[in-house]
Scaffold this active site. Structure first.
Site, mmCIF file in Angstrom:
data_model
loop_
_atom_site.group_PDB
_atom_site.id
_atom_site.type_symbol
_atom_site.label_atom_id
_atom_site.label_comp_id
_atom_site.label_asym_id
_atom_site.label_seq_id
_atom_site.Cartn_x
_atom_site.Cartn_y
_atom_site.Cartn_z
ATOM 1 N N SER A 120 0.855 -1.160 -0.078
ATOM 2 C CA SER A 120 0.018 -0.033 -0.032
ATOM 3 C C SER A 120 0.863 1.227 -0.088
ATOM 4 C CB SER A 120 -1.052 0.011 1.205
ATOM 5 O OG SER A 120 -1.520 -1.304 1.424
ATOM 6 N N HIS A 141 -1.488 -2.726 -6.820
ATOM 7 C CA HIS A 141 -2.155 -2.470 -5.708
ATOM 8 C C HIS A 141 -3.661 -2.721 -5.734
ATOM 9 C CE1 HIS A 141 -3.389 0.615 -2.356
ATOM 10 N NE2 HIS A 141 -3.208 -0.310 -1.948
ATOM 11 N N GLU A 153 -4.134 -0.076 -8.768
ATOM 12 C CA GLU A 153 -3.300 0.875 -8.970
ATOM 13 C C GLU A 153 -2.036 -0.027 -9.443
ATOM 14 O OE1 GLU A 153 -3.371 4.710 -6.189
ATOM 15 O OE2 GLU A 153 -2.864 3.098 -5.243
ATOM 16 N N ASN A 191 -3.632 5.651 -1.005
ATOM 17 C CA ASN A 191 -3.424 5.962 0.386
ATOM 18 C C ASN A 191 -2.934 7.510 0.807
ATOM 19 O OD1 ASN A 191 -4.489 3.326 1.570
ATOM 20 N ND2 ASN A 191 -2.845 2.461 0.382
HETATM 21 P P1 NAD Z 1 -2.827 -9.860 6.495
HETATM 22 O O1 NAD Z 1 -2.266 -9.548 7.862
HETATM 23 O O2 NAD Z 1 -4.384 -9.804 6.745
HETATM 24 O O3 NAD Z 1 -2.282 -10.983 5.850
HETATM 25 C C1 NAD Z 1 -1.053 -11.252 5.687
HETATM 26 C C2 NAD Z 1 -0.576 -12.722 5.405
HETATM 27 O O4 NAD Z 1 0.721 -12.832 5.327
HETATM 28 C C3 NAD Z 1 -1.016 -13.362 6.953
HETATM 29 O O5 NAD Z 1 -1.758 -14.453 6.628
HETATM 30 C C4 NAD Z 1 0.393 -13.935 7.341
HETATM 31 O O6 NAD Z 1 0.398 -15.036 7.847
HETATM 32 C C5 NAD Z 1 1.212 -14.122 5.977
HETATM 33 N N1 NAD Z 1 2.627 -13.899 5.921
HETATM 34 C C6 NAD Z 1 3.510 -13.133 6.897
HETATM 35 N N2 NAD Z 1 4.794 -13.581 6.352
HETATM 36 C C7 NAD Z 1 4.953 -14.312 5.443
HETATM 37 C C8 NAD Z 1 5.857 -15.086 4.575
HETATM 38 N N3 NAD Z 1 6.943 -14.709 4.744
HETATM 39 N N4 NAD Z 1 5.563 -15.864 3.550
HETATM 40 C C9 NAD Z 1 4.000 -16.107 3.328
HETATM 41 N N5 NAD Z 1 3.190 -15.353 3.988
HETATM 42 C C10 NAD Z 1 3.373 -14.629 4.913
HETATM 43 O O7 NAD Z 1 -2.537 -8.553 5.651
HETATM 44 P P2 NAD Z 1 -3.606 -7.983 4.484
HETATM 45 O O8 NAD Z 1 -4.465 -6.567 5.037
HETATM 46 O O9 NAD Z 1 -3.725 -8.804 3.602
HETATM 47 O O10 NAD Z 1 -2.440 -6.733 3.634
HETATM 48 C C11 NAD Z 1 -1.388 -7.489 2.714
HETATM 49 C C12 NAD Z 1 -0.617 -6.523 2.081
HETATM 50 O O11 NAD Z 1 -1.658 -5.890 1.029
HETATM 51 C C13 NAD Z 1 -0.087 -5.450 2.541
HETATM 52 O O12 NAD Z 1 0.922 -4.955 1.981
HETATM 53 C C14 NAD Z 1 -0.989 -4.188 2.571
HETATM 54 O O13 NAD Z 1 -0.560 -2.792 2.772
HETATM 55 C C15 NAD Z 1 -2.023 -4.558 1.432
HETATM 56 N N6 NAD Z 1 -3.166 -3.914 1.483
HETATM 57 C C16 NAD Z 1 -4.199 -4.097 2.008
HETATM 58 C C17 NAD Z 1 -5.349 -3.688 2.157
HETATM 59 C C18 NAD Z 1 -6.213 -4.066 3.152
HETATM 60 O O14 NAD Z 1 -7.321 -3.269 2.970
HETATM 61 N N7 NAD Z 1 -6.219 -4.895 3.893
HETATM 62 C C19 NAD Z 1 -5.604 -3.036 0.896
HETATM 63 C C20 NAD Z 1 -4.762 -2.982 -0.281
HETATM 64 C C21 NAD Z 1 -3.350 -3.569 0.032
#
Ligand code: NAD
Length: 286
Positions: A120, A141, A153, A191
């Protein structure tokens, strides 16, 4: 390059949504997480969402069954990326973690594979420097919930090639998304604009300007936002919001991005929003 097999790294909120959309649109998907339990839960969520789409006649039974068969869940990254054309990374918003992961992906994925990040706010140019293929590193994104939100994005790092950009933009269209090209800048467009608004909403609550419900009501009824900023923060994850604000604050150096102390306190308490059953609101079923 035709993309037919993709590895999605991280099966949390975003990774499971990306895996679902990719599988529904005909891609073979390797969904990876460090935790077996998370993978099981992710697959159940995907099945549940597909069932809901089927009930609403948005998808056929054949499509549901085909999509389900296209997804393999694994904890072994090396095995997952061995024959893919594209990796989409969706692990937590932690620069150290993502940096290490990109170095590992570079060593394990085929030389022609594109390495995309769903970050993000973290610099795509910097992630590219963790690899020997910065021209094949790009931001993809997606937005939450991925099966519903149409925007992607597409973020070009300084060294991202035109061929990489075109392949990823074409894939986004194939997934029935609308790709928007943005340059590599902290928080990109989405963001950079959204997070200061969420942060101000948290300040309003902390300073007693209005209740959580009323802050959201003002933005919904006064500004025609479909969802108030605090409900949206709960949906995104308060830890994710905090991490993005930290990047904006550090990289842009302006006090206006300083995370609100109440946001920090809630994250420290484990009130992360919907995913933990409590954020600014309570979610008993989570
Ligand atoms: P989340 O915490 O829900 O999920 C992350 C997952 O990654 C977890 O299940 C964790 O166990 C796993 N993980 C951690 N280390 C790992 C590794 N080394 N190998 C494999 N898996 C691993 O997070 P999220 O909300 O899904 O966000 C993920 C990414 O997406 C971030 O960069 C976030 O900024 C981006 N993002 C999030 C949103 C949102 O609304 N949540 C929107 C757009 C982008």
């Amino acid at each position: 390059m035709e993309i037919s097999t993709v590895a999605v790294i991280g099966a949390g909120t975003m990774g499971r949504g990306i895996a679902q959309v990719a599988a529904v649109h005909g891609l073979t998907v390797r969904l990876v997480d460090t935790s077996e339990a998370v993978l099981q839960q992710a697959f159940q969520t995907i099945e549940h969402h597909l069932q809901r789409q089927l009930n609403k006649s948005l998808i056929t039974l054949e499509q549901v069954e085909a999509a389900r068969k296209r997804i393999t869940c694994l904890t072994d990254i090396a095995a997952a990326v061995a024959d893919v054309e594209l990796v989409i990374e969706a692990v937590p918003e932690d620069p150290t973690l993502k940096g290490q992961l990109f170095a590992a992906l570079d060593a394990q994925a085929p030389a022609h594979a594109i390495l995309a990040s769903n970050t993000s706010s973290i610099s795509i140019t910097w992630l590219g420097t963790r690899t020997r293929r910065p021209e094949q590193v790009i931001g993809m994104h997606f937005f939450n919930p991925v099966p519903v939100m149409r925007l992607v994005e597409i973020v070009r790092g300084l060294k991202t090639s035109q061929a990489t950009f075109e392949a990823v933009a074409a894939l986004a269209q194939r997934l029935d998304k609308v790709p928007v090209a943005v340059q590599d800048a902290p928080g990109f467009v989405s963001n950079r604009v959204l997070m200061p608004m969420i942060n101000e909403a948290v300040y309003c609550v902390m300073e007693g300007v209005a209740s959580v419900e009323d802050v959201d009501r003002v933005m919904q009824l006064g500004m025609a936002h479909p969802m108030g900023p605090l409900a949206l923060a709960d949906l995104i994850g308060l830890d994710v919001c905090l991490a993005i604000l930290e990047v904006l604050h550090r990289e842009l150096g302006e006090d206006k991005y300083r995370p609100c102390p109440l946001l920090r306190k809630m994250v420290a308490a484990g009130y992360l929003g919907r995913k933990t059953g409590r954020g600014f609101y309570e979610y008993p079923a989570a």
